[in-house]
Motif scaffolding. Structure first.
Motif, PDB file in Angstrom:
ATOM      1  N   PHE A  97       0.839  -1.207   0.000  1.00 43.90           N
ATOM      2  CA  PHE A  97       0.000   0.000   0.000  1.00 43.90           C
ATOM      3  C   PHE A  97       0.875   1.259   0.000  1.00 43.90           C
ATOM      4  O   PHE A  97       0.590   2.223  -0.722  1.00 43.90           O
ATOM      5  N   TYR A  98       1.949   1.225   0.790  1.00 46.24           N
ATOM      6  CA  TYR A  98       2.858   2.375   0.861  1.00 46.24           C
ATOM      7  C   TYR A  98       3.388   2.737  -0.537  1.00 46.24           C
ATOM      8  O   TYR A  98       3.301   3.880  -0.973  1.00 46.24           O
ATOM      9  N   ASN A  99       3.893   1.726  -1.231  1.00 38.55           N
ATOM     10  CA  ASN A  99       4.457   1.988  -2.563  1.00 38.55           C
ATOM     11  C   ASN A  99       3.371   2.377  -3.563  1.00 38.55           C
ATOM     12  O   ASN A  99       3.565   3.292  -4.366  1.00 38.55           O
ATOM     13  N   LEU A 151      -1.052   7.817   8.434  1.00 39.51           N
ATOM     14  CA  LEU A 151      -1.704   6.575   7.983  1.00 39.51           C
ATOM     15  C   LEU A 151      -1.101   5.368   8.686  1.00 39.51           C
ATOM     16  O   LEU A 151      -1.770   4.369   8.926  1.00 39.51           O
ATOM     17  N   TYR A 152       0.195   5.468   9.010  1.00 40.49           N
ATOM     18  CA  TYR A 152       0.906   4.321   9.597  1.00 40.49           C
ATOM     19  C   TYR A 152       1.157   4.505  11.097  1.00 40.49           C
ATOM     20  O   TYR A 152       1.893   3.720  11.692  1.00 40.49           O
ATOM     21  N   GLY A 153       0.571   5.555  11.669  1.00 44.45           N
ATOM     22  CA  GLY A 153       0.722   5.774  13.112  1.00 44.45           C
ATOM     23  C   GLY A 153       2.158   6.037  13.519  1.00 44.45           C
ATOM     24  O   GLY A 153       2.580   5.646  14.607  1.00 44.45           O
ATOM     25  N   ILE A 154       2.916   6.686  12.631  1.00 50.41           N
ATOM     26  CA  ILE A 154       4.326   6.953  12.931  1.00 50.41           C
ATOM     27  C   ILE A 154       4.466   8.359  13.506  1.00 50.41           C
ATOM     28  O   ILE A 154       3.912   9.319  12.966  1.00 50.41           O
ATOM     29  N   ARG A 155       5.181   8.456  14.617  1.00 53.03           N
ATOM     30  CA  ARG A 155       5.459   9.764  15.209  1.00 53.03           C
ATOM     31  C   ARG A 155       6.919  10.097  14.916  1.00 53.03           C
ATOM     32  O   ARG A 155       7.810   9.317  15.246  1.00 53.03           O
ATOM     33  N   VAL A 156       7.143  11.206  14.265  1.00 52.65           N
ATOM     34  CA  VAL A 156       8.517  11.568  13.908  1.00 52.65           C
ATOM     35  C   VAL A 156       9.026  12.595  14.908  1.00 52.65           C
ATOM     36  O   VAL A 156       8.364  13.597  15.188  1.00 52.65           O
ATOM     37  N   GLU A 157      10.206  12.298  15.480  1.00 46.45           N
ATOM     38  CA  GLU A 157      10.814  13.233  16.426  1.00 46.45           C
ATOM     39  C   GLU A 157      12.100  13.770  15.798  1.00 46.45           C
ATOM     40  O   GLU A 157      12.992  12.987  15.447  1.00 46.45           O
ATOM     41  N   VAL A 158      12.184  15.060  15.611  1.00 48.74           N
ATOM     42  CA  VAL A 158      13.368  15.666  15.003  1.00 48.74           C
ATOM     43  C   VAL A 158      14.191  16.328  16.104  1.00 48.74           C
ATOM     44  O   VAL A 158      13.681  17.177  16.837  1.00 48.74           O
ATOM     45  N   SER A 171      22.968  11.095   4.770  1.00 50.12           N
ATOM     46  CA  SER A 171      22.003  10.443   5.670  1.00 50.12           C
ATOM     47  C   SER A 171      22.069   8.934   5.522  1.00 50.12           C
ATOM     48  O   SER A 171      22.317   8.421   4.431  1.00 50.12           O
ATOM     49  N   ASN A 172      21.832   8.250   6.637  1.00 50.27           N
ATOM     50  CA  ASN A 172      21.763   6.799   6.593  1.00 50.27           C
ATOM     51  C   ASN A 172      20.486   6.408   5.858  1.00 50.27           C
ATOM     52  O   ASN A 172      19.493   7.098   5.940  1.00 50.27           O
ATOM     53  N   HIS A 173      20.531   5.318   5.107  1.00 47.40           N
ATOM     54  CA  HIS A 173      19.360   4.964   4.307  1.00 47.40           C
ATOM     55  C   HIS A 173      19.222   3.450   4.231  1.00 47.40           C
ATOM     56  O   HIS A 173      20.136   2.754   3.846  1.00 47.40           O
ATOM     57  N   LEU A 178      11.131   3.434   3.149  1.00 44.26           N
ATOM     58  CA  LEU A 178      10.446   4.069   4.280  1.00 44.26           C
ATOM     59  C   LEU A 178      11.181   5.319   4.764  1.00 44.26           C
ATOM     60  O   LEU A 178      10.597   6.194   5.395  1.00 44.26           O
ATOM     61  N   ASP A 179      12.487   5.381   4.463  1.00 48.51           N
ATOM     62  CA  ASP A 179      13.282   6.539   4.880  1.00 48.51           C
ATOM     63  C   ASP A 179      12.752   7.844   4.299  1.00 48.51           C
ATOM     64  O   ASP A 179      13.011   8.919   4.820  1.00 48.51           O
ATOM     65  N   LEU A 180      12.015   7.695   3.209  1.00 48.32           N
ATOM     66  CA  LEU A 180      11.436   8.855   2.548  1.00 48.32           C
ATOM     67  C   LEU A 180      10.617   9.699   3.534  1.00 48.32           C
ATOM     68  O   LEU A 180      10.647  10.932   3.491  1.00 48.32           O
ATOM     69  N   LEU A 181       9.921   8.988   4.454  1.00 43.28           N
ATOM     70  CA  LEU A 181       9.069   9.697   5.418  1.00 43.28           C
ATOM     71  C   LEU A 181       9.893  10.621   6.299  1.00 43.28           C
ATOM     72  O   LEU A 181       9.518  11.770   6.545  1.00 43.28           O
ATOM     73  N   GLY A 182      11.040  10.107   6.775  1.00 42.29           N
ATOM     74  CA  GLY A 182      11.915  10.927   7.621  1.00 42.29           C
ATOM     75  C   GLY A 182      12.518  12.074   6.837  1.00 42.29           C
ATOM     76  O   GLY A 182      12.585  13.206   7.326  1.00 42.29           O
ATOM     77  N   MET A 183      12.940  11.753   5.603  1.00 42.77           N
ATOM     78  CA  MET A 183      13.594  12.791   4.796  1.00 42.77           C
ATOM     79  C   MET A 183      12.645  13.941   4.500  1.00 42.77           C
ATOM     80  O   MET A 183      13.023  15.108   4.543  1.00 42.77           O
ATOM     81  N   MET A 184      11.390  13.604   4.241  1.00 38.51           N
ATOM     82  CA  MET A 184      10.428  14.654   3.900  1.00 38.51           C
ATOM     83  C   MET A 184      10.167  15.599   5.073  1.00 38.51           C
ATOM     84  O   MET A 184       9.749  16.726   4.900  1.00 38.51           O
TER      85      MET A 184
END
Ligand SMILES: CCCCCCCCCCCCCCCC(=O)OC[C@@H](O)COP(=O)(O)O
Length: 145
Positions: A37-39, A76-83, A99-101, A105-111
């Motif tokens: 679904f993500y892709n 949508l995926y219940g992810i909490r991003v902490e910067v 950046s480590n990759h 899914l890393d796309l979410l952090g990068m954005m």
């Protein structure tokens, strides 16, 4: 002939039952469905983004449109991003971000943190990722071998 609608409905229900059983009982299948679904969702969003980005042509400013379209996915995926350390970003001088990759899914952090006019580098194969490849190209992503 009249049997067909009934047979199709039964088949559809069977497939739905099979998929939901896999979803609830197989963590592996659940992971696969979530990734699929993500892709798929990214490919769909890119279809929406491409005509808008194409107006400007290949331009790094288009990355703002992609970011805007991608930021909701974490919910949508219940992810909490902490910067952490955001105050250092972006630097006042010219810079390169390393950046480590590990996966797409890393796309979410990068954005979350990608500064304006900062151009990602990607493997050349991504150019052929259908609508997403075109979106990357329109946003100025640099493709390397
Ligand atoms: C709204 C639609 C958005 C479409 C997608 C926009 C994405 C924009 C940013 C693109 C940044 C891409 C970063 C790709 C990184 C990359 O290319 O990684 C390669 C590695 O894995 C190694 O792969 P491999 O050699 O196959 O293990």
């Amino acid at each position: 002939m009249e049997l067909w609608p009934g047979a199709c409905t039964a088949l559809l229900l069977l497939v739905l039952l099979l998929l939901s059983t896999l979803w609830f009982y197989s963590p592996c299948a659940k992971y696969f469905f979530k990734m699929a679904f993500y892709n798929g969702w990214i490919l769909f969003l890119a279809i929406l983004a491409n005509p808008v980005c194409a107006v400007r042509g290949r331009n790094v400013e288009n990355m703002k449109i992609l970011r805007l379209l991608l930021l909701h996915i974490k919910y949508l995926y219940g992810i909490r991003v902490e910067v952490r350390g955001a105050q250092h970003f972006p630097p006042t001088q010219p810079y390169v971000v390393v950046s480590n990759h590990q996966s797409s899914l890393d796309l979410l952090g990068m954005m979350e943190v990608l500064p304006d006019r900062c151009v990602p580098i990607a493997k050349r194969e991504l150019l052929w990722a259908v609508s997403a490849g075109l979106a990357c190209w329109l946003a100025g992503v640099i493709f390397i071998d």
